[in-house]
Design a protein around this motif. Sequence first.
Motif, mmCIF file in Angstrom:
data_model
loop_
_atom_site.group_PDB
_atom_site.id
_atom_site.type_symbol
_atom_site.label_atom_id
_atom_site.label_comp_id
_atom_site.label_asym_id
_atom_site.label_seq_id
_atom_site.Cartn_x
_atom_site.Cartn_y
_atom_site.Cartn_z
ATOM 1 N N ILE A 111 -49.944 6.224 13.119
ATOM 2 C CA ILE A 111 -49.206 6.662 11.939
ATOM 3 C C ILE A 111 -49.075 8.178 11.865
ATOM 4 N N SER A 112 -49.826 8.907 12.676
ATOM 5 C CA SER A 112 -49.615 10.350 12.775
ATOM 6 C C SER A 112 -50.199 10.849 14.088
ATOM 7 N N GLU A 113 -49.599 11.943 14.570
ATOM 8 C CA GLU A 113 -50.054 12.561 15.814
ATOM 9 C C GLU A 113 -49.918 14.061 15.662
ATOM 10 N N THR A 114 -50.958 14.780 16.023
ATOM 11 C CA THR A 114 -50.936 16.234 15.958
ATOM 12 C C THR A 114 -51.426 16.784 17.285
ATOM 13 N N THR A 115 -50.693 17.750 17.834
ATOM 14 C CA THR A 115 -51.116 18.420 19.066
ATOM 15 C C THR A 115 -50.995 19.929 18.868
ATOM 16 N N MET A 116 -51.879 20.654 19.556
ATOM 17 C CA MET A 116 -51.854 22.106 19.497
ATOM 18 C C MET A 116 -52.390 22.648 20.815
ATOM 19 N N GLY A 117 -51.699 23.621 21.367
ATOM 20 C CA GLY A 117 -52.128 24.212 22.628
ATOM 21 C C GLY A 117 -51.109 25.198 23.137
ATOM 22 N N GLY A 118 -51.088 25.365 24.438
ATOM 23 C CA GLY A 118 -50.143 26.308 25.016
ATOM 24 C C GLY A 118 -50.179 26.271 26.528
ATOM 25 N N GLY A 119 -49.351 27.104 27.114
ATOM 26 C CA GLY A 119 -49.267 27.150 28.563
ATOM 27 C C GLY A 119 -48.176 28.094 29.025
ATOM 28 N N VAL A 120 -47.639 27.812 30.193
ATOM 29 C CA VAL A 120 -46.630 28.685 30.788
ATOM 30 C C VAL A 120 -45.233 28.119 30.552
ATOM 31 N N ILE A 121 -44.285 29.024 30.447
ATOM 32 C CA ILE A 121 -42.886 28.661 30.277
ATOM 33 C C ILE A 121 -42.050 29.598 31.141
ATOM 34 N N TYR A 122 -41.035 29.034 31.772
ATOM 35 C CA TYR A 122 -40.126 29.848 32.578
ATOM 36 C C TYR A 122 -38.716 29.669 32.052
ATOM 37 N N LYS B 247 -41.413 24.011 31.053
ATOM 38 C CA LYS B 247 -42.730 24.387 30.528
ATOM 39 C C LYS B 247 -43.794 23.400 30.989
ATOM 40 N N TYR B 248 -45.027 23.904 31.019
ATOM 41 C CA TYR B 248 -46.204 23.092 31.312
ATOM 42 C C TYR B 248 -47.326 23.577 30.398
ATOM 43 N N PHE B 249 -47.797 22.692 29.514
ATOM 44 C CA PHE B 249 -48.804 23.058 28.517
ATOM 45 C C PHE B 249 -50.026 22.156 28.629
ATOM 46 N N LEU B 250 -51.150 22.680 28.197
ATOM 47 C CA LEU B 250 -52.373 21.905 27.961
ATOM 48 C C LEU B 250 -52.657 21.988 26.465
ATOM 49 N N GLU B 251 -52.820 20.823 25.835
ATOM 50 C CA GLU B 251 -52.983 20.796 24.389
ATOM 51 C C GLU B 251 -54.129 19.874 23.996
ATOM 52 N N GLN B 252 -54.634 20.094 22.813
ATOM 53 C CA GLN B 252 -55.616 19.195 22.206
ATOM 54 C C GLN B 252 -54.856 18.307 21.236
ATOM 55 N N GLY B 253 -55.043 16.987 21.339
ATOM 56 C CA GLY B 253 -54.283 16.071 20.509
ATOM 57 C C GLY B 253 -55.163 15.174 19.664
ATOM 58 N N LYS B 254 -54.591 14.694 18.548
ATOM 59 C CA LYS B 254 -55.288 13.787 17.644
ATOM 60 C C LYS B 254 -54.302 12.719 17.175
#
Length: 192
Positions: A95-106, A119-126
Motif C-alpha cells: 500500500i506504500s513504498e518509499t525509497t531514498m538514495g543516490g548514484g551516478v547519472i550521465y 542513471k544507476y542508483f543504490l537506494e534504501q527502500g521500505k
Amino acid sequence: MRLKLILAGLLFLTAVPVFAQVVPQATEHNVPLYVGGGYARYSPDWGPGRTLDGINAYAGITLPRISVIPAGLGVEAEWRSLFFNPSTNVPGYVISETTMGGGVIYKYQHWQRLRPYAKYFLEQGKNHYASHPDAFAYDMVTVMGGGIEYKVKSHYWVRADYSRQTWSNLFLLNKDSNPQGVTLGMTYNFQR
C-alpha cells in the motif's frame, strides 16, 4: 635548522601570489546544481494492472569538465514516496513504498534543448503491506533507468523518467521483486 626552514617557507610564500601575465580569454561562473520533482506512477511487481502513484524529488550536481571525466557525468540524490491509489482489496498488497538514495547519472549534452540521460542508483527502500498494518520490509534497492529532459525556458526543463528497481531476495524467497515506473516532472537547473 629552524632558520633554514623559515627561509624556505618565506621563499615559497613569495611565489604564491604570482599571477599569469595574460588576461584569461573567458571566465565562467556556474553552479552545476539542479533540483526537481514530479509525479510518479509505478507497478510494484505484484500482478498486472496494479499501480501506486506518488511523488518524486531529486537534486544533483554535474561534475566539472576534466580530461578523465566525460562532460555530462554527475551525481544525483533521489527520494520517492508512492502512497496514492493503492489496491488495498488485494490481500498482502503493497500500500506504500518509499525509497531514498543516490548514484551516478550521465546526461548526453550534444543538443542545447534536449538531454537524454542514463542513471544507476543504490537506494534504501521500505514497503508497507495491507495484510499487516505494522509490517514493513526494508531492503537495499538498485535502480537503473533513463529518460529525457527538454528545456522549456532559461533554467526550466521538463523531465520524463523511467526506472526499474530490484529488491533482491525479498523476504528470503529466492525471488527478486522488480517494481518499475515512470515519473513526469520539472527540473530547475542553476547552471547557465
